[in-house]
Write a protein that holds these residues in place. Structure first.
Motif, PDB file in Angstrom:
ATOM      1  N   ILE A   1       0.709  -1.131   0.058  1.00 39.06           N
ATOM      2  CA  ILE A   1       0.057   0.038   0.057  1.00 39.06           C
ATOM      3  C   ILE A   1       0.796   1.336   0.081  1.00 39.06           C
ATOM      4  O   ILE A   1       1.907   1.314   0.718  1.00 39.06           O
ATOM      5  CB  ILE A   1      -0.788  -0.016   0.995  1.00 39.06           C
ATOM      6  CG1 ILE A   1      -1.575  -1.603   1.626  1.00 39.06           C
ATOM      7  CG2 ILE A   1      -1.882   1.376   1.204  1.00 39.06           C
ATOM      8  CD1 ILE A   1      -2.077  -1.401   2.935  1.00 39.06           C
ATOM      9  N   ASP A   2       0.684   2.138  -1.019  1.00 45.32           N
ATOM     10  CA  ASP A   2       1.447   3.367  -1.044  1.00 45.32           C
ATOM     11  C   ASP A   2       2.838   2.915  -0.878  1.00 45.32           C
ATOM     12  O   ASP A   2       3.848   3.519  -0.391  1.00 45.32           O
ATOM     13  CB  ASP A   2       1.122   4.160   0.257  1.00 45.32           C
ATOM     14  CG  ASP A   2      -0.267   5.068   0.180  1.00 45.32           C
ATOM     15  OD1 ASP A   2      -0.508   5.052  -0.995  1.00 45.32           O
ATOM     16  OD2 ASP A   2      -0.694   5.363   1.119  1.00 45.32           O
TER      17      ASP A   2
ATOM     18  N   LYS B   1       4.390   0.818   0.558  1.00 46.02           N
ATOM     19  CA  LYS B   1       4.994  -0.122   1.600  1.00 46.02           C
ATOM     20  C   LYS B   1       4.423  -1.399   1.608  1.00 46.02           C
ATOM     21  O   LYS B   1       3.342  -1.740   1.431  1.00 46.02           O
ATOM     22  CB  LYS B   1       4.142   0.789   2.856  1.00 46.02           C
ATOM     23  CG  LYS B   1       4.366   0.028   4.381  1.00 46.02           C
ATOM     24  CD  LYS B   1       3.774   0.852   5.450  1.00 46.02           C
ATOM     25  CE  LYS B   1       3.903   0.003   6.860  1.00 46.02           C
ATOM     26  NZ  LYS B   1       2.846   0.319   7.792  1.00 46.02           N
TER      27      LYS B   1
ATOM     28  N   ILE C   1       3.253  -4.972   2.639  1.00 47.28           N
ATOM     29  CA  ILE C   1       2.349  -5.610   3.952  1.00 47.28           C
ATOM     30  C   ILE C   1       2.520  -7.037   3.659  1.00 47.28           C
ATOM     31  O   ILE C   1       2.719  -7.747   4.642  1.00 47.28           O
ATOM     32  CB  ILE C   1       1.083  -4.953   3.782  1.00 47.28           C
ATOM     33  CG1 ILE C   1       1.170  -3.357   3.390  1.00 47.28           C
ATOM     34  CG2 ILE C   1       0.440  -5.538   5.126  1.00 47.28           C
ATOM     35  CD1 ILE C   1       1.400  -2.460   4.644  1.00 47.28           C
TER      36      ILE C   1
ATOM     37  N   PRO D   1      -1.037 -11.298  15.215  1.00 51.54           N
ATOM     38  CA  PRO D   1      -1.192 -10.053  15.916  1.00 51.54           C
ATOM     39  C   PRO D   1      -1.854  -8.764  15.073  1.00 51.54           C
ATOM     40  O   PRO D   1      -1.807  -8.942  13.847  1.00 51.54           O
ATOM     41  CB  PRO D   1       0.501  -9.965  16.181  1.00 51.54           C
ATOM     42  CG  PRO D   1       1.188 -10.701  15.004  1.00 51.54           C
ATOM     43  CD  PRO D   1       0.106 -11.802  14.814  1.00 51.54           C
TER      44      PRO D   1
ATOM     45  N   GLY E   1      -1.819  -5.627  13.163  1.00 48.69           N
ATOM     46  CA  GLY E   1      -0.658  -5.143  12.235  1.00 48.69           C
ATOM     47  C   GLY E   1      -0.043  -6.116  11.303  1.00 48.69           C
ATOM     48  O   GLY E   1       0.732  -5.918  10.484  1.00 48.69           O
ATOM     49  N   ALA E   2      -0.444  -7.254  11.437  1.00 46.02           N
ATOM     50  CA  ALA E   2       0.128  -8.362  10.625  1.00 46.02           C
ATOM     51  C   ALA E   2      -0.047  -8.377   9.108  1.00 46.02           C
ATOM     52  O   ALA E   2       0.512  -9.000   8.423  1.00 46.02           O
ATOM     53  CB  ALA E   2      -0.196  -9.759  11.438  1.00 46.02           C
TER      54      ALA E   2
ATOM     55  N   SER F   1      -6.282  -7.936   7.691  1.00 46.82           N
ATOM     56  CA  SER F   1      -7.219  -7.236   6.756  1.00 46.82           C
ATOM     57  C   SER F   1      -6.769  -6.807   5.493  1.00 46.82           C
ATOM     58  O   SER F   1      -7.472  -6.702   4.377  1.00 46.82           O
ATOM     59  CB  SER F   1      -7.522  -5.752   7.544  1.00 46.82           C
ATOM     60  OG  SER F   1      -7.976  -6.125   8.865  1.00 46.82           O
TER      61      SER F   1
ATOM     62  N   TYR G   1      -4.478  -1.329  -3.322  1.00 47.55           N
ATOM     63  CA  TYR G   1      -3.681  -2.263  -2.534  1.00 47.55           C
ATOM     64  C   TYR G   1      -3.128  -3.224  -3.784  1.00 47.55           C
ATOM     65  O   TYR G   1      -3.740  -3.934  -4.513  1.00 47.55           O
ATOM     66  CB  TYR G   1      -4.808  -3.459  -1.862  1.00 47.55           C
ATOM     67  CG  TYR G   1      -5.179  -2.769  -0.158  1.00 47.55           C
ATOM     68  CD1 TYR G   1      -5.874  -1.874  -0.427  1.00 47.55           C
ATOM     69  CD2 TYR G   1      -4.587  -3.232   0.556  1.00 47.55           C
ATOM     70  CE1 TYR G   1      -6.338  -0.981   0.764  1.00 47.55           C
ATOM     71  CE2 TYR G   1      -5.054  -2.677   1.843  1.00 47.55           C
ATOM     72  CZ  TYR G   1      -5.747  -1.479   1.960  1.00 47.55           C
ATOM     73  OH  TYR G   1      -5.995  -1.131   3.100  1.00 47.55           O
TER      74      TYR G   1
ATOM     75  N   GLN H   1     -14.368  -5.784   8.934  1.00 47.77           N
ATOM     76  CA  GLN H   1     -13.891  -5.381   9.924  1.00 47.77           C
ATOM     77  C   GLN H   1     -14.609  -4.136  10.614  1.00 47.77           C
ATOM     78  O   GLN H   1     -15.232  -3.963  11.714  1.00 47.77           O
ATOM     79  CB  GLN H   1     -12.167  -5.066  10.351  1.00 47.77           C
ATOM     80  CG  GLN H   1     -12.164  -5.101  11.834  1.00 47.77           C
ATOM     81  CD  GLN H   1     -10.432  -5.053  11.918  1.00 47.77           C
ATOM     82  OE1 GLN H   1      -9.777  -5.351  11.037  1.00 47.77           O
ATOM     83  NE2 GLN H   1      -9.926  -4.817  13.063  1.00 47.77           N
TER      84      GLN H   1
HETATM   85  N1  LIG Z   1      -3.795   2.513   3.765  1.00 45.19           N
HETATM   86  C1  LIG Z   1      -2.630   2.330   4.562  1.00 45.19           C
HETATM   87  N2  LIG Z   1      -1.546   2.941   4.238  1.00 45.19           N
HETATM   88  C2  LIG Z   1      -0.227   2.498   4.806  1.00 45.19           C
HETATM   89  N3  LIG Z   1      -0.148   1.450   5.773  1.00 45.19           N
HETATM   90  C3  LIG Z   1      -1.279   0.646   5.904  1.00 45.19           C
HETATM   91  C4  LIG Z   1      -2.675   1.028   5.187  1.00 45.19           C
HETATM   92  N4  LIG Z   1      -3.623   0.051   5.794  1.00 45.19           N
HETATM   93  C5  LIG Z   1      -2.654  -0.605   6.777  1.00 45.19           C
HETATM   94  N5  LIG Z   1      -1.472  -0.307   6.598  1.00 45.19           N
HETATM   95  C6  LIG Z   1      -0.534  -1.017   7.378  1.00 45.19           C
HETATM   96  O1  LIG Z   1      -0.414  -2.437   6.848  1.00 45.19           O
HETATM   97  C7  LIG Z   1      -0.241  -3.132   8.014  1.00 45.19           C
HETATM   98  C8  LIG Z   1      -1.082  -4.360   8.205  1.00 45.19           C
HETATM   99  O2  LIG Z   1      -2.339  -3.788   8.527  1.00 45.19           O
HETATM  100  P1  LIG Z   1      -3.729  -4.738   8.801  1.00 45.19           P
HETATM  101  O3  LIG Z   1      -3.795  -5.578   7.203  1.00 45.19           O
HETATM  102  O4  LIG Z   1      -4.792  -3.839   9.056  1.00 45.19           O
HETATM  103  O5  LIG Z   1      -3.402  -5.534   9.917  1.00 45.19           O
HETATM  104  P2  LIG Z   1      -4.179  -6.470  10.721  1.00 45.19           P
HETATM  105  O6  LIG Z   1      -5.567  -6.609  10.135  1.00 45.19           O
HETATM  106  O7  LIG Z   1      -3.528  -7.929  10.601  1.00 45.19           O
HETATM  107  O8  LIG Z   1      -4.473  -5.943  12.021  1.00 45.19           O
HETATM  108  C9  LIG Z   1      -0.369  -2.247   9.256  1.00 45.19           C
HETATM  109  O9  LIG Z   1       1.237  -1.985   9.590  1.00 45.19           O
HETATM  110  C10 LIG Z   1      -0.947  -1.289   8.913  1.00 45.19           C
HETATM  111  O10 LIG Z   1      -0.342   0.007   9.630  1.00 45.19           O
END
Ligand SMILES: Nc1ncnc2c1ncn2[C@@H]1O[C@H](COP(=O)(O)OP(=O)(O)O)[C@@H](O)[C@H]1O
Ligand SMILES: [Mg+2]
Lengths: 501, 247
Positions: B11-12, B14, B16, B35, B37-38, B41, B53, B85
């Motif tokens: 994402i952007d 970064k 994931i 955990p 932030g894994a 989602s 995404y 969620q």
């Molecule tokens: N729109 C976004 N922009 C940048 N980083 C994101 C965004 N959405 C989620 N993240 C990052 O991606 C990682 C995984 O997030 P997420 O999938 O929501 O984790 P979980 O659902 O397992 O708690 C986290 O570090 C979160 O901060």
């Protein structure tokens, strides 16, 4: 901003019928000058007293009507075009336009094949039958069929007229009314929007082409919704339309104006005037769907729509309600207003204004509270997309004698994309301390969360946008009469196609 | 039914998801734990095709077709459902209007006849009953003014109405009280427990798994599956935490 729309002057519109131009050309060079020669089908280009006389003569108007027009024309010559609205357009040369042309002037097409495919695709999306499409597009020989299509059948039209007559309702073109009910027209014309009201209204007074007159007698509830749709055969009234509706004591009428299909019109400048008068306990509900040609994606060729609409709540407990869905025109300048003189009278304004591409809309309302206990509600929903500009401009004025008045105003703006603008300009003038005034305003962007949520459930992007926008505009759309509301919903969707993603 | 291979997503810019692989067969229910932030989602959104995404590597096949090739609404029509969620509010649009439009749009995509208003209401009533959600709630605007628990139950009513082949349920159990948890668990079973359907259940807690028995449990950490096992893995996680199990 003036460089946003590079539009040719009206006379240069390529659609302008060659025959009309030639005829007008001949008149311009007519060696004895131009003198109300009512045999002619066309007035030459430009505006002067002779043109006003010609228009009046063509319509067989009585002397008082001509005098009224001339008075307006003289006034107009001393007036300046307003420039306070947040719209920009190239300077209009009023001497370079045509002010009268008989219906025939409208360019006819041989078949729908000659119509801009974009317009056709909109007709199809709206589910308009072919016969009706031909009328809207101005296809040669389509008229008769269309009357049938619009009315379902001629007999329906007749039934409709008879039923109104039985109820005592007068529903005529304004030209007919001037001849048949001169006293009524004289009594009310220009009483709500005075001749000197504003530049565009004054111009309309001088040159109005045609329009509608409605009179509902005391205690009568008009047995059906009155629609200009039913008067589609009254041709060429679009440019300087004039409407007057009078509702006597305890009467009710719902009036629908406009059409969801984009009308082809070679006249770029539109300046309509609508006057409403509601007596004691009377109610007028006025609904508009405006979808004139907005120009191409760069704004070229679209209609300029400068409208003055005002309702006078003359009697106690009278009510005037304006509902508008504005999706068309390149430039919209429009403030349907209510003057609340009668005690406990009520004014309402419900508006959805959509702008896309290079469209500019400066619209809103004025609620003038003069009577005691008067109430007004303003709900404005602005939706901007593309590189458009959408402004709500509203005035709420509470006069010194207006005790215990109330106003509620809510202005919401929804932005699609980053290049459009939404502006809210509320003016509030309170001269009586007992007034209660509430103003709420929000601006939001269509949210990615909402879009994805809707798409994840099976809607494609355009459906998702349409759904969310319709939800945003719901409070206004629900004020529209049922059949209009369905069309208006589709219209919002179509107006915003391609605006996201 | 769903096969994810070496999935990388960002994402952007970064990163994931980092090489996530997972296979879910028809008739199976898999739980994903992990955990905060894994990337749980994120996985759900990637499967749904959420704009922004970006998949940089790997593949996802769904019922034999390349899922990543489809637009979000096409994935939905192919039978992919996401339980959010955080269910989203849509002001001015009733659940009934929303779901009927969505269902008929899916049906149209699949070449099926649309449901009439009457047929749709009958279906909606049945599914609302299943989740013990008052029909009046469905006449209200989508998620507007709903409590956390109501939103999650409404999400399951949506699933019941849309009748997907595959459901990714992202923390559907969070925010539910004990009774609602049971209702939702039973709802999931009754809607999705068939030999043709599958579920990916994202959760933090064993308690939902008491109602919806998973065939497999996976631990997602740092954007990939680090351990997989049977239902006992969930119990072990609950007792020992992610630190030890996922290490
Ligand atoms: N729109 C976004 N922009 C940048 N980083 C994101 C965004 N959405 C989620 N993240 C990052 O991606 C990682 C995984 O997030 P997420 O999938 O929501 O984790 P979980 O659902 O397992 O708690 C986290 O570090 C979160 O901060
Ligand atoms: Mg999450």
């Amino acid at each position: 901003m003036t460089d946003q729309i590079d539009t040719k002057t009206m006379a240069e519109q390529p659609q302008m019928d060659q025959e009309a131009r030639d005829a007008a050309k001949r008149l311009e060079t007519y060696e004895f000058g131009f003198h109300s020669d009512i045999e002619q089908e066309f007035a030459p280009k430009g505006l002067n007293e002779d043109i006003v006389r010609f228009i009046s003569a063509k319509k067989n108007e009585p002397q008082w009507m001509l005098d009224w027009r001339l008075k307006a024309f003289r006034l107009w010559q001393t007036m300046e075009e307003p420039d306070w609205a947040k719209v920009g357009y190239p300077e209009i040369d009023y001497q370079d336009a045509y002010y009268y042309a008989a219906p025939k002037q409208k360019e006819t097409l041989k078949s729908l094949d000659e119509v801009d495919p974009e317009i056709l695709s909109v007709y199809n999306k709206l589910g308009i039958p072919i016969a009706e499409q031909e009328v809207l597009a101005g296809v040669e020989g389509a008229r008769k069929v269309a009357v049938d299509a619009v009315f379902d059948s001629v007999s329906v039209a007749t039934t409709f007229r008879e039923e109104l007559k039985k109820a005592g309702v007068i529903f005529l073109s304004i030209s007919e009314a001037i001849r048949e009910y001169p006293d009524l027209v004289k009594k009310y014309l220009g009483k709500v929007v005075p001749q000197q009201d504003n530049f565009f209204a004054t111009l309309n007074c001088a040159v109005f082409s045609d329009g509608t007159f409605v009179y509902i007698p005391e205690g009568v509830r008009c047995p059906m919704e009155l629609s200009t749709y039913f008067r589609i055969n009254a041709e060429n009234t679009g440019q300087f339309e004039r409407t007057l509706i009078v509702a006597e004591k305890g009467s009710y009428v719902s009036y629908l104006e406009g059409c969801t299909a984009p009308m082809r019109d070679e006249n770029q400048l539109h300046a309509a005037v609508v006057e409403l008068v509601a007596m004691e306990n009377a109610e007028i509900k006025y609904s508009t769907v405006q979808n004139w040609y907005p120009g191409d994606s760069e704004g070229k060729g679209g209609i300029y729509n400068f409208v003055t609409k005002r309702g006078l709540c003359q009697g106690a407990r009278s009510k005037i309600s304006w509902t508008q869905v504005e999706t068309g025109s390149a430039v919209t300048w429009k403030y349907p207003s209510c003057v609340l003189n009668g005690e406990d009278s009520v004014g309402e304004f419900y508006s959805v204004a959509v702008t896309n591409n290079r469209q500019q809309a400066d619209t809103g309302t004025k609620m003038i509270h003069n009577g005691k206990g008067t109430r007004s509600t303003i709900i404005s929903k602005g939706i901007s997309a593309g590189r458009s500009d959408n402004t709500y401009r509203g005035l709420v004025r509470i006069g010194p004698n207006a005790e215990n008045t109330r106003n509620f105003t809510q202005c919401d703006s929804l932005l699609l994309g980053d290049e459009c603008g939404a502006h809210t300009v509320p003016y509030i003038e309170v001269k009586n301390p007992t007034a209660q005034i509430e103003h709420e305003a929000t601006t939001s962007k269509i949210s990615d969360d909402q879009l994805f949520y809707a798409m994840q459930r099976g809607l494609d992007e355009e459906q998702a946008v349409a759904l969310i926008v319709n939800g945003f505009a719901k409070e206004v759309l629900k004020e529209l009469p049922m059949e209009f509301a369905v069309e208006a919903q589709k219209l919002l969707a179509i107006s915003l196609e391609g605006s996201v993603g | 039914m769903l096969k994810i291979e070496n999935l990388h997503a960002e994402i952007d810019g970064k990163k994931i998801l980092n090489g996530l692989s997972l296979e879910v067969n028809a008739g199976e229910i898999h739980a994903i734990m992990g955990p905060n932030g894994a990337g749980k989602s994120t996985l759900a959104y990637v499967l749904g095709g959420r704009p922004g995404y970006e998949v940089t590597e790997g593949s996802v096949t769904f019922d034999g077709q390349d899922l990543l090739d489809l637009a979000p609404h096409e994935r939905a029509s192919a039978g992919m459902f996401l339980g959010f969620q955080y269910p989203v509010e849509i002001p001015g649009v009733s659940n009934v209007q929303f779901l009927r439009e969505a269902l008929n749009s899916q049906r149209k995509y699949r070449g099926e006849e649309p449901l009439s208003g009457g047929e749709f209401l009958k279906l909606a009533k049945e599914k609302a009953g299943l989740l013990k959600l008052d029909m009046e709630m469905l006449k209200r605007n989508v998620n507007v003014g709903f409590s956390g628990g109501e939103k999650k139950r409404a999400e399951m009513v949506q699933m019941g109405i849309l009748d997907p082949q595959f459901a990714v349920l992202d923390e559907t159990d969070s925010g539910l009280d004990i009774d609602a948890l049971r209702t939702v668990g039973e709802g999931i079973n009754s809607i999705m427990r068939t030999p043709e359907k599958s579920v990916l259940l994202i959760t933090h807690y064993q308690r939902l798994l008491d109602y919806v028995k998973p065939d497999k449990v996976h631990v997602l950490a740092k954007g990939r599956i680090v351990t997989s096992g049977g239902p006992e893995l969930a119990l072990q996680l609950e007792n020992e935490g992610y630190e030890t199990v996922a290490a």
